[in-house]
Motif scaffolding. Structure first.
Motif, PDB file in Angstrom:
ATOM      1  N   VAL A 385       0.854  -1.182   0.000  1.00 20.80           N
ATOM      2  CA  VAL A 385       0.000   0.000   0.000  1.00 20.80           C
ATOM      3  C   VAL A 385       0.892   1.234   0.000  1.00 20.80           C
ATOM      4  O   VAL A 385       1.850   1.315   0.785  1.00 20.80           O
ATOM      5  CB  VAL A 385      -0.923   0.024   1.232  1.00 20.80           C
ATOM      6  CG1 VAL A 385      -1.926   1.176   1.126  1.00 20.80           C
ATOM      7  CG2 VAL A 385      -1.659  -1.303   1.380  1.00 20.80           C
ATOM      8  N   ARG A 387       0.927   5.750  -0.754  1.00 19.03           N
ATOM      9  CA  ARG A 387       0.212   7.004  -0.970  1.00 19.03           C
ATOM     10  C   ARG A 387       0.468   7.496  -2.391  1.00 19.03           C
ATOM     11  O   ARG A 387       1.579   7.386  -2.907  1.00 19.03           O
ATOM     12  CB  ARG A 387       0.713   8.043   0.042  1.00 19.03           C
ATOM     13  CG  ARG A 387       0.112   9.424  -0.115  1.00 19.03           C
ATOM     14  CD  ARG A 387       0.747  10.398   0.872  1.00 19.03           C
ATOM     15  NE  ARG A 387       0.256  11.740   0.647  1.00 19.03           N
ATOM     16  CZ  ARG A 387       0.670  12.821   1.326  1.00 19.03           C
ATOM     17  NH1 ARG A 387       1.586  12.670   2.274  1.00 19.03           N
ATOM     18  NH2 ARG A 387       0.169  14.013   1.056  1.00 19.03           N
ATOM     19  N   ALA A 399      -8.510   5.823  -5.370  1.00 18.85           N
ATOM     20  CA  ALA A 399      -7.728   4.612  -5.123  1.00 18.85           C
ATOM     21  C   ALA A 399      -7.608   3.843  -6.428  1.00 18.85           C
ATOM     22  O   ALA A 399      -8.531   3.863  -7.243  1.00 18.85           O
ATOM     23  CB  ALA A 399      -8.381   3.740  -4.053  1.00 18.85           C
ATOM     24  N   TYR A 401      -5.101   0.396  -8.476  1.00 24.20           N
ATOM     25  CA  TYR A 401      -4.104  -0.671  -8.365  1.00 24.20           C
ATOM     26  C   TYR A 401      -3.164  -0.632  -9.558  1.00 24.20           C
ATOM     27  O   TYR A 401      -3.585  -0.385 -10.695  1.00 24.20           O
ATOM     28  CB  TYR A 401      -4.804  -2.025  -8.311  1.00 24.20           C
ATOM     29  CG  TYR A 401      -3.871  -3.206  -8.458  1.00 24.20           C
ATOM     30  CD1 TYR A 401      -2.936  -3.497  -7.481  1.00 24.20           C
ATOM     31  CD2 TYR A 401      -3.927  -4.022  -9.584  1.00 24.20           C
ATOM     32  CE1 TYR A 401      -2.064  -4.566  -7.609  1.00 24.20           C
ATOM     33  CE2 TYR A 401      -3.075  -5.107  -9.718  1.00 24.20           C
ATOM     34  CZ  TYR A 401      -2.137  -5.373  -8.735  1.00 24.20           C
ATOM     35  OH  TYR A 401      -1.276  -6.437  -8.869  1.00 24.20           O
ATOM     36  N   TYR A 415      -2.655   2.148  -4.526  1.00 25.46           N
ATOM     37  CA  TYR A 415      -2.454   3.566  -4.223  1.00 25.46           C
ATOM     38  C   TYR A 415      -3.720   4.170  -3.615  1.00 25.46           C
ATOM     39  O   TYR A 415      -4.831   3.932  -4.090  1.00 25.46           O
ATOM     40  CB  TYR A 415      -2.111   4.342  -5.494  1.00 25.46           C
ATOM     41  CG  TYR A 415      -0.698   4.126  -5.987  1.00 25.46           C
ATOM     42  CD1 TYR A 415       0.368   4.808  -5.414  1.00 25.46           C
ATOM     43  CD2 TYR A 415      -0.428   3.241  -7.038  1.00 25.46           C
ATOM     44  CE1 TYR A 415       1.673   4.615  -5.865  1.00 25.46           C
ATOM     45  CE2 TYR A 415       0.865   3.041  -7.490  1.00 25.46           C
ATOM     46  CZ  TYR A 415       1.908   3.735  -6.904  1.00 25.46           C
ATOM     47  OH  TYR A 415       3.188   3.536  -7.352  1.00 25.46           O
ATOM     48  N   PHE A 416      -3.517   4.988  -2.581  1.00 23.86           N
ATOM     49  CA  PHE A 416      -4.599   5.757  -1.972  1.00 23.86           C
ATOM     50  C   PHE A 416      -4.287   7.243  -2.108  1.00 23.86           C
ATOM     51  O   PHE A 416      -3.185   7.689  -1.772  1.00 23.86           O
ATOM     52  CB  PHE A 416      -4.769   5.392  -0.494  1.00 23.86           C
ATOM     53  CG  PHE A 416      -5.505   4.104  -0.267  1.00 23.86           C
ATOM     54  CD1 PHE A 416      -6.860   4.100   0.032  1.00 23.86           C
ATOM     55  CD2 PHE A 416      -4.848   2.891  -0.381  1.00 23.86           C
ATOM     56  CE1 PHE A 416      -7.540   2.911   0.223  1.00 23.86           C
ATOM     57  CE2 PHE A 416      -5.520   1.690  -0.193  1.00 23.86           C
ATOM     58  CZ  PHE A 416      -6.875   1.704   0.107  1.00 23.86           C
ATOM     59  N   ASN A 417      -5.257   7.981  -2.614  1.00 26.12           N
ATOM     60  CA  ASN A 417      -5.116   9.428  -2.753  1.00 26.12           C
ATOM     61  C   ASN A 417      -5.459  10.071  -1.416  1.00 26.12           C
ATOM     62  O   ASN A 417      -6.624  10.063  -0.995  1.00 26.12           O
ATOM     63  CB  ASN A 417      -6.047   9.938  -3.855  1.00 26.12           C
ATOM     64  CG  ASN A 417      -5.808  11.394  -4.192  1.00 26.12           C
ATOM     65  OD1 ASN A 417      -5.377  12.179  -3.347  1.00 26.12           O
ATOM     66  ND2 ASN A 417      -6.094  11.773  -5.423  1.00 26.12           N
ATOM     67  N   TRP A 424     -11.751   9.882   3.350  1.00 27.14           N
ATOM     68  CA  TRP A 424     -11.555   8.470   3.663  1.00 27.14           C
ATOM     69  C   TRP A 424     -11.928   8.182   5.119  1.00 27.14           C
ATOM     70  O   TRP A 424     -11.045   8.121   5.987  1.00 27.14           O
ATOM     71  CB  TRP A 424     -10.100   8.053   3.433  1.00 27.14           C
ATOM     72  CG  TRP A 424      -9.704   7.862   2.017  1.00 27.14           C
ATOM     73  CD1 TRP A 424      -8.847   8.628   1.286  1.00 27.14           C
ATOM     74  CD2 TRP A 424     -10.131   6.815   1.148  1.00 27.14           C
ATOM     75  NE1 TRP A 424      -8.709   8.128   0.018  1.00 27.14           N
ATOM     76  CE2 TRP A 424      -9.496   7.013  -0.096  1.00 27.14           C
ATOM     77  CE3 TRP A 424     -11.006   5.733   1.298  1.00 27.14           C
ATOM     78  CZ2 TRP A 424      -9.687   6.169  -1.182  1.00 27.14           C
ATOM     79  CZ3 TRP A 424     -11.203   4.896   0.208  1.00 27.14           C
ATOM     80  CH2 TRP A 424     -10.555   5.112  -1.009  1.00 27.14           C
ATOM     81  N   THR A 432     -11.721  -1.286   0.679  1.00 25.79           N
ATOM     82  CA  THR A 432     -11.089  -0.776  -0.538  1.00 25.79           C
ATOM     83  C   THR A 432      -9.752  -1.452  -0.787  1.00 25.79           C
ATOM     84  O   THR A 432      -9.414  -1.797  -1.928  1.00 25.79           O
ATOM     85  CB  THR A 432     -10.905   0.748  -0.447  1.00 25.79           C
ATOM     86  OG1 THR A 432     -12.162   1.369  -0.184  1.00 25.79           O
ATOM     87  CG2 THR A 432     -10.339   1.303  -1.749  1.00 25.79           C
ATOM     88  N   VAL A 433      -8.962  -1.685   0.271  1.00 31.77           N
ATOM     89  CA  VAL A 433      -7.665  -2.333   0.075  1.00 31.77           C
ATOM     90  C   VAL A 433      -7.847  -3.798  -0.310  1.00 31.77           C
ATOM     91  O   VAL A 433      -7.046  -4.348  -1.078  1.00 31.77           O
ATOM     92  CB  VAL A 433      -6.779  -2.175   1.333  1.00 31.77           C
ATOM     93  CG1 VAL A 433      -7.059  -3.222   2.396  1.00 31.77           C
ATOM     94  CG2 VAL A 433      -5.303  -2.185   0.960  1.00 31.77           C
ATOM     95  N   GLU A 436      -8.921  -3.614  -4.182  1.00 32.16           N
ATOM     96  CA  GLU A 436      -7.831  -3.300  -5.106  1.00 32.16           C
ATOM     97  C   GLU A 436      -6.677  -4.295  -4.996  1.00 32.16           C
ATOM     98  O   GLU A 436      -5.980  -4.542  -5.984  1.00 32.16           O
ATOM     99  CB  GLU A 436      -7.310  -1.886  -4.826  1.00 32.16           C
ATOM    100  CG  GLU A 436      -8.337  -0.775  -4.984  1.00 32.16           C
ATOM    101  CD  GLU A 436      -8.781  -0.569  -6.419  1.00 32.16           C
ATOM    102  OE1 GLU A 436      -8.114  -1.081  -7.338  1.00 32.16           O
ATOM    103  OE2 GLU A 436      -9.822   0.097  -6.623  1.00 32.16           O
TER     104      GLU A 436
END
Length: 609
Positions: A385, A387, A399, A401, A415-417, A424, A432-433, A436
């Motif tokens: 994971v 950022r 978000a 992948y 990736y998480f924005n 979030w 979500t994780v 993805e």
């Protein structure tokens, strides 16, 4: 309606990975050697044919080198002649495919044949019925459709500049962009004259975007991209000056002509959100729904599935929310209240964001440790994971992948924005994780990468109903594996997102089949999910541009569950979920209709013993 180039562009990563996949499937059934060899040779031929007709796809796949190096200076042919060539190619490929003996194929070869046959037959049918639309949209130009949307980013992000030849090719593509704009403007005018025109609110956004792109040469990213990168490679300042001249003399005027055409058509546009308002729109939607979901479900059936599942998921959420002390109001109102709690988000600081990423990595690693309980094949590539880099987060998705690279460290990235952690809630992050990453897109994609016997042409295909349906099913698997046993808020987040996907089926079919207004659709989603009106307006407008696509997620999820229940009922004590997952994943992405056949064959095989 069907755009072969869109398949190339959407799945370039899969293509690149497929180039190193040798041999035949380990679990390939015996026999059919000559037929299998003929099929694989034919599919390789198809792939090369399509690649040569899609210079952009070749660049995205990293295959515009060697004998195909000339493609790097070209753009896809969007002219009427180019579209005619695409349609003719699909018909030719379908004829050649069906000249083979399907009955002589077994195992992965039969799946390859059926999947390609499905795609080609759908393309031929769509092209014959509808002489308009491309890339999944009935509209030549709208807020999500048109080269003005795709080419600037393509040139900046995907066109490589390593030396003089690449910089020269960039200038050639920049000049070609002007011609592409004019080609689409002419088609847009022709379509509009026949009543094929996006809604007024969609064209308003289109004009805003076009005008933002139409700046002076010195402020254009189309110019600065090549100027900066050429200079970094020691090529001097000449390329920036040449790009500025091309932009001033050709691209800018072409944008002006497109802006004028859209502005003129806007005066006649209606406020009708659904594709039903255009010529042959109802038939287009039925075909589009079939293409997106890869099933034969009717709009009414999809609508009812959405309503039924929204009701069922809402009832489950009501119970869970009550357990958190949220007993008043609708489910949507309670979700709003949960979101408003001061401890619902991480601090919007670098330290808070780092903690968010670290916590999600722990959950992902824990999930990976539970995979052997239900999967026989575990991907070799790991998942991490990260950022989204702050420099690009303002324009990045919330978000996404990214598949593992071919060489070096084989790690996929989720990736998480984190531009604003308020976007979030903590309870929305775990599901979500899993979607993805593991056991979602990362697991599904990596197993496909590591499976032998899938030709390039097949590996190049993406089916939203299968892939996104699997990712939703993966979210459910996380719950079934106990990931929320000590995290009741995480389970609420999982169900809330599932509710959102059910709502998509309702409003997509509502607008395009039942003639709901945009405002009715937005209100339904706000009342259902508790999300903001602005967010649901953006989502609704997306469904207006790509009719049918939003339904593929929940329909795919529904079918994965239905097939699992079917296998469990039919096999009883002989059912093994590891076998079921192996059947569903080890042949790569397939149309859902083909997946049903595969599971049916698996059931019959086990029953025979």
């Amino acid at each position: 309606m069907f755009n072969r180039r869109a398949f190339l562009a959407a799945s370039a990563a899969s293509v690149a990975l497929a180039t190193v996949r040798p041999g035949l499937a380990a679990d390939k059934a015996p026999g059919g050697g000559d037929a299998a060899a003929s099929l694989n040779q034919l599919l390789d031929t198809f792939f090369q044919e399509d690649l040569r007709r899609s210079p952009e796809g070749a660049t995205l796949a990293g295959m515009d080198t060697g004998k195909l190096a000339g493609l790097r200076a070209k753009l896809d042919d969007r002219s009427p002649a180019g579209r005619k060539a695409d349609a003719a190619a699909a018909e030719s490929q379908l004829r050649r495919l069906r000249a083979l003996d399907r009955k002589a194929l077994t195992g992965i070869d039969a799946v390859n044949y059926d999947s390609v046959d499905y795609v080609l037959a759908d393309a031929v049918e769509s092209n014959r019925k509808f002489p308009f639309g491309s890339g999944g949209s009935p509209y030549e130009l709208c807020q999500l459709q048109g080269s003005y949307q795709s080419i600037p980013n393509f040139l900046d992000v995907h066109h490589p500049i390593e030396g003089k030849a690449d910089a020269d090719a960039y200038l050639a593509r920049l000049e070609a962009f002007a011609g592409t704009l004019d080609t689409e403007t002419a088609q847009f005018r022709q379509d509009a004259a026949h009543g094929i025109l996006a809604a007024d609110f969609m064209l308003d956004t289109t004009l805003t975007q076009l005008r933002a792109l139409r700046v002076e040469a010195g402020a254009s990213g189309l110019v600065s991209s090549v100027a900066r990168r050429a200079k970094e490679k020691g090529l001097g300042d000449a390329y920036g000056a040449q790009a500025a001249k091309i932009y001033t003399d050709k691209v800018g005027p072409a944008l002006d002509r497109q802006i004028a055409a859209v502005a003129a058509a806007r005066k006649t546009a209606t406020h009708d959100a659904g594709v039903w308002h255009i010529k042959d729109g109802e038939a287009w939607y039925a075909q589009g729904l079939k293409s997106s979901t890869t099933t034969t479900l009717s709009p009414d059936e999809v609508h009812q599935i959405g309503l039924d599942q929204a009701k069922e998921i809402g009832a489950r959420l009501e119970t869970l929310l009550a357990a958190q002390g949220l007993t008043q109001g609708t489910v949507a109102e309670r979700i709003k209240a949960l979101r408003a709690r001061p401890d619902s988000t991480y601090p919007n600081t670098d330290a808070g964001k780092a903690q968010l990423i670290a916590d999600l990595q722990v959950k992902l690693d824990e999930m990976a440790g539970r995979l052997p309980r239900i999967f026989r094949d575990i991907p070799k590539a790991k998942a991490r994971v990260q950022r989204v880099p702050p420099a690009v987060e303002t324009g990045a998705p919330l978000a996404y992948y990214e598949s593992p690279p071919l060489e070096g460290e084989r790690v996929g990235t989720i990736y998480f924005n984190l531009h604003d952690t308020a976007e979030w809630p903590k309870w929305s992050l775990p599901t979500t994780v899993y979607h993805e990453g593991i056991p979602g897109h990362h697991l599904q994609g990596c197993i496909a990468q590591e499976t032998k016997g899938i030709p390039l042409y097949r590996a190049n295909m993406f089916f939203s109903g299968y892939g996104e349906g699997w990712a939703l099913y993966a979210e459910q698997l996380a719950d079934e594996l106990g990931m929320y046993d000590a995290d009741p808020l995480g389970r609420i987040g999982f169900l809330k997102f599932l509710l959102f996907r059910a709502g998509r089926c309702v409003i997509d079919t509502g607008m395009h089949h039942k003639r709901w207004s945009r405002e009715q659709a937005v209100k339904y989603m706000v009342d259902l999910t508790g999300d903001t009106e602005s967010a649901m307006t953006r989502e609704t407008d997306r469904y207006c541009a790509w009719p049918g696509q939003a339904c593929s997620y929940k329909i795919g999820h529904t079918l994965w569950n239905r097939l699992r229940d079917q296998a469990r009922t039919a096999l009883g004590d002989k059912f093994d979920i590891k076998d079921f997952h192996q059947v569903g994943l080890n042949s790569g992405a397939v149309p859902l209709d083909v997946l049903q056949t595969m599971v049916g064959d698996y059931i019959a095989r086990v029953q025979r013993g």
